[in-house]
Design a protein around this motif. Structure first.
Motif, short mmCIF file in Angstrom:
data_model
loop_
_atom_site.label_atom_id
_atom_site.label_comp_id
_atom_site.label_asym_id
_atom_site.label_seq_id
_atom_site.Cartn_x
_atom_site.Cartn_y
_atom_site.Cartn_z
N LYS A 1 27.13 -87.78 -52.87
CA LYS A 1 27.97 -86.85 -52.40
C LYS A 1 27.30 -85.47 -52.45
CE LYS A 1 31.98 -87.62 -53.87
NZ LYS A 1 33.47 -87.70 -54.71
N GLN A 2 26.71 -85.14 -53.48
CA GLN A 2 25.81 -83.77 -53.57
C GLN A 2 24.66 -83.80 -52.52
OE1 GLN A 2 26.45 -81.62 -55.99
NE2 GLN A 2 24.93 -80.19 -55.01
N GLU A 3 24.00 -84.75 -52.31
CA GLU A 3 22.95 -84.50 -51.13
C GLU A 3 23.59 -84.38 -49.89
OE1 GLU A 3 20.74 -88.46 -51.09
OE2 GLU A 3 19.71 -87.74 -52.99
N ARG A 4 24.62 -85.00 -49.55
CA ARG A 4 25.62 -84.74 -48.31
C ARG A 4 25.96 -83.41 -48.09
NH1 ARG A 4 30.10 -88.74 -48.34
NH2 ARG A 4 29.01 -89.68 -50.20
N ASP A 5 26.51 -83.15 -49.34
CA ASP A 5 26.74 -81.45 -49.37
C ASP A 5 25.96 -80.53 -48.83
OD1 ASP A 5 29.46 -82.13 -50.07
OD2 ASP A 5 29.43 -81.95 -51.99
N ASP A 6 24.53 -80.74 -49.79
CA ASP A 6 23.60 -79.93 -49.46
C ASP A 6 23.01 -80.19 -48.01
OD1 ASP A 6 23.57 -79.34 -52.17
OD2 ASP A 6 21.88 -80.65 -52.64
N ALA A 7 22.98 -81.08 -47.49
CA ALA A 7 22.69 -81.27 -46.03
C ALA A 7 23.79 -80.34 -45.10
CB ALA A 7 22.60 -82.57 -45.39
N ARG A 8 24.90 -80.57 -45.36
CA ARG A 8 25.87 -79.57 -44.80
C ARG A 8 25.57 -78.25 -44.75
NH1 ARG A 8 30.81 -83.24 -46.85
NH2 ARG A 8 30.63 -85.10 -45.18
N ARG A 9 25.22 -78.03 -45.90
CA ARG A 9 24.93 -76.47 -45.94
C ARG A 9 23.88 -76.02 -45.22
NH1 ARG A 9 25.63 -77.38 -52.03
NH2 ARG A 9 28.10 -77.50 -52.15
N ARG A 10 22.75 -76.89 -45.30
CA ARG A 10 21.53 -76.55 -44.71
C ARG A 10 21.72 -76.27 -43.34
NH1 ARG A 10 18.49 -81.15 -46.68
NH2 ARG A 10 18.74 -80.81 -48.88
#
Length: 54
Positions: free
Chosen positions: A44-53
């Motif tokens: 979930k954290q990785e997905r959120d980071d990817a969305r922020r980028r």
């Protein structure tokens, strides 16, 4: 449903064995759930980071 069990000798042994087996199953299920939870948080954290980028 009426159930009676004489808790002497074999009856007590059987009841304790059944109880310990049930406790072991619950403990194993809890351990499995505990192992899965952090992984899902990481994903979930990785997905959120990817969305922020993006």
């Amino acid at each position: 449903m009426k159930m009676s069990l004489r808790l002497t000798g074999d009856g007590l042994t059987r009841a304790l064995r059944r109880l310990s087996h049930k406790v072991a199953e619950v403990g194993e299920a809890a351990r499995r759930a505990e192992r899965k939870a952090p992984k899902s948080d990481v994903l979930k954290q990785e997905r959120d980071d990817a969305r922020r980028r993006v």
